[in-house]
Scaffold this motif. Structure first.
Motif, short mmCIF file in Angstrom:
data_model
loop_
_atom_site.label_atom_id
_atom_site.label_comp_id
_atom_site.label_asym_id
_atom_site.label_seq_id
_atom_site.Cartn_x
_atom_site.Cartn_y
_atom_site.Cartn_z
N SER A 156 0.81 -1.22 0.00
CA SER A 156 0.00 0.00 0.00
C SER A 156 0.85 1.27 0.00
O SER A 156 0.47 2.28 -0.58
CB SER A 156 -0.97 0.00 1.18
N GLN A 157 2.02 1.21 0.65
CA GLN A 157 2.89 2.38 0.69
C GLN A 157 4.03 2.31 -0.32
O GLN A 157 4.82 3.24 -0.43
CB GLN A 157 3.45 2.56 2.10
N GLN A 158 4.14 1.15 -1.01
CA GLN A 158 5.17 0.94 -2.03
C GLN A 158 6.58 1.19 -1.50
O GLN A 158 7.39 1.88 -2.13
CB GLN A 158 4.89 1.80 -3.27
N LYS A 159 6.85 0.63 -0.30
CA LYS A 159 8.18 0.77 0.26
C LYS A 159 8.47 -0.41 1.19
O LYS A 159 7.57 -1.12 1.63
CB LYS A 159 8.34 2.08 1.03
N TYR A 160 9.76 -0.62 1.47
CA TYR A 160 10.18 -1.68 2.39
C TYR A 160 10.11 -1.19 3.83
O TYR A 160 10.39 -0.02 4.10
CB TYR A 160 11.61 -2.14 2.07
N GLU A 161 9.75 -2.12 4.71
CA GLU A 161 9.72 -1.82 6.13
C GLU A 161 10.55 -2.86 6.87
O GLU A 161 10.51 -4.05 6.54
CB GLU A 161 8.28 -1.84 6.65
N LEU A 162 11.27 -2.40 7.88
CA LEU A 162 12.10 -3.31 8.67
C LEU A 162 11.25 -4.21 9.54
O LEU A 162 10.24 -3.78 10.09
CB LEU A 162 13.06 -2.53 9.55
N GLY A 163 11.72 -5.45 9.67
CA GLY A 163 11.08 -6.40 10.57
C GLY A 163 11.90 -6.52 11.84
O GLY A 163 12.18 -5.53 12.49
N LYS A 164 12.36 -7.76 12.12
CA LYS A 164 13.09 -8.01 13.36
C LYS A 164 14.46 -8.62 13.09
O LYS A 164 14.70 -9.17 12.02
CB LYS A 164 12.29 -8.96 14.24
N ILE A 165 15.33 -8.53 14.09
CA ILE A 165 16.66 -9.13 13.99
C ILE A 165 16.53 -10.64 13.98
O ILE A 165 15.74 -11.22 14.72
CB ILE A 165 17.54 -8.68 15.17
N VAL A 166 17.32 -11.29 13.12
CA VAL A 166 17.30 -12.75 12.98
C VAL A 166 18.33 -13.35 13.94
O VAL A 166 19.47 -12.89 14.00
CB VAL A 166 17.62 -13.15 11.52
N ARG A 167 17.91 -14.38 14.66
CA ARG A 167 18.77 -15.08 15.61
C ARG A 167 18.91 -16.54 15.18
O ARG A 167 18.07 -17.06 14.47
CB ARG A 167 18.17 -15.02 17.01
N VAL A 168 19.96 -17.19 15.68
CA VAL A 168 20.18 -18.62 15.41
C VAL A 168 19.83 -19.40 16.68
O VAL A 168 20.27 -19.04 17.77
CB VAL A 168 21.65 -18.90 15.03
N PRO A 207 20.26 -23.26 17.90
CA PRO A 207 20.74 -24.61 17.62
C PRO A 207 19.94 -25.63 18.43
O PRO A 207 19.63 -25.39 19.60
CB PRO A 207 22.20 -24.58 18.07
N PHE A 208 19.61 -26.76 17.79
CA PHE A 208 18.90 -27.83 18.50
C PHE A 208 19.19 -29.16 17.83
O PHE A 208 18.93 -29.33 16.64
CB PHE A 208 17.39 -27.56 18.49
N ALA A 209 19.73 -30.10 18.59
CA ALA A 209 19.98 -31.48 18.14
C ALA A 209 20.73 -31.53 16.80
O ALA A 209 20.37 -32.28 15.91
CB ALA A 209 18.66 -32.24 18.04
N GLY A 210 21.76 -30.70 16.66
CA GLY A 210 22.58 -30.73 15.45
C GLY A 210 22.03 -29.93 14.28
O GLY A 210 22.66 -29.86 13.23
N ASN A 211 20.86 -29.33 14.44
CA ASN A 211 20.27 -28.49 13.39
C ASN A 211 20.27 -27.04 13.87
O ASN A 211 20.33 -26.77 15.07
CB ASN A 211 18.84 -28.92 13.09
N TYR A 212 20.19 -26.13 12.91
CA TYR A 212 20.13 -24.71 13.23
C TYR A 212 18.84 -24.14 12.67
O TYR A 212 18.45 -24.44 11.55
CB TYR A 212 21.33 -23.97 12.63
N TYR A 213 18.20 -23.31 13.47
CA TYR A 213 16.95 -22.68 13.08
C TYR A 213 17.12 -21.17 13.15
O TYR A 213 17.79 -20.65 14.04
CB TYR A 213 15.82 -23.13 14.01
N LEU A 214 16.51 -20.47 12.20
CA LEU A 214 16.52 -19.01 12.19
C LEU A 214 15.21 -18.53 12.76
O LEU A 214 14.13 -18.97 12.34
CB LEU A 214 16.71 -18.48 10.77
N ARG A 215 15.31 -17.62 13.72
CA ARG A 215 14.12 -17.11 14.39
C ARG A 215 14.23 -15.61 14.61
O ARG A 215 15.32 -15.08 14.74
CB ARG A 215 13.92 -17.81 15.73
N THR A 216 13.07 -14.96 14.69
CA THR A 216 13.04 -13.53 15.02
C THR A 216 12.48 -13.30 16.41
O THR A 216 12.22 -12.17 16.80
CB THR A 216 12.18 -12.75 13.99
N ASP A 217 12.29 -14.38 17.17
CA ASP A 217 11.83 -14.25 18.55
C ASP A 217 12.75 -15.07 19.45
O ASP A 217 13.68 -15.70 18.98
CB ASP A 217 10.37 -14.70 18.68
N ASP A 218 12.48 -15.05 20.73
CA ASP A 218 13.34 -15.76 21.68
C ASP A 218 12.82 -17.15 22.05
O ASP A 218 13.36 -17.79 22.95
CB ASP A 218 13.49 -14.93 22.97
#
Length: 103
Positions: free
Chosen positions: A62-74, A76-87
Motif C-alpha cells: 500500500s505504501q510501495q516501500k520496504y519496512e524493517l522487521g526483526k533481527i534474525v537469531r540462530v 541450535p537444536f539437536a545438530g540443526n540450526y533454526y533461524l528465528r526472530t523471537d526468543d
C-alpha cells in the motif's frame, strides 16, 4: 562494526529453511537491492561468528516501500540450526511472514 543485511525472501526444504534472499542497503536509491540467494549454513556462520547481522524486511504494497522487521537469531537444536526472530526455543524456523522462494 558488524555489517547489517536484510532478509526479504525464504526458501524451505519441507519445513526447514534451505536458502534466503539477502539484500544490502542501496544508498543511491534509498532502498534495498534485489538481493542474492545465500544458504542457511552461511547465514548461521555469519551470525554465530558475529560477522554480519540480519534483519527481516517486508515490502508494504500500500505504501510501495520496504519496512524493517526483526533481527534474525540462530537457535541450535539437536545438530540443526533454526533461524528465528523471537526468543522462543522451539525447533522450527520463524522469520515472520516473508515471501517464499528465494531468488
Amino acid at each position: 562494526m558488524i555489517k547489517q543485511f536484510f532478509i526479504s525472501r525464504v526458501r524451505y526444504n519441507g519445513t526447514h529453511i534451505e536458502q534466503v534472499t539477502v539484500s544490502d542497503y542501496n544508498s543511491t536509491f534509498s532502498g534495498i537491492d534485489d538481493g542474492e540467494p545465500r544458504l542457511l549454513d552461511d547465514i548461521v556462520d555469519k551470525i554465530q561468528n558475529k560477522k554480519e547481522e540480519f534483519v527481516t524486511v517486508y515490502f508494504n504494497e500500500s505504501q510501495q516501500k520496504y519496512e524493517l522487521g526483526k533481527i534474525v537469531r540462530v537457535f541450535p537444536f539437536a545438530g540443526n540450526y533454526y533461524l528465528r526472530t523471537d526468543d522462543d526455543k522451539i525447533k522450527e524456523n520463524n522469520l515472520g511472514n516473508l515471501p517464499s522462494n528465494a531468488a
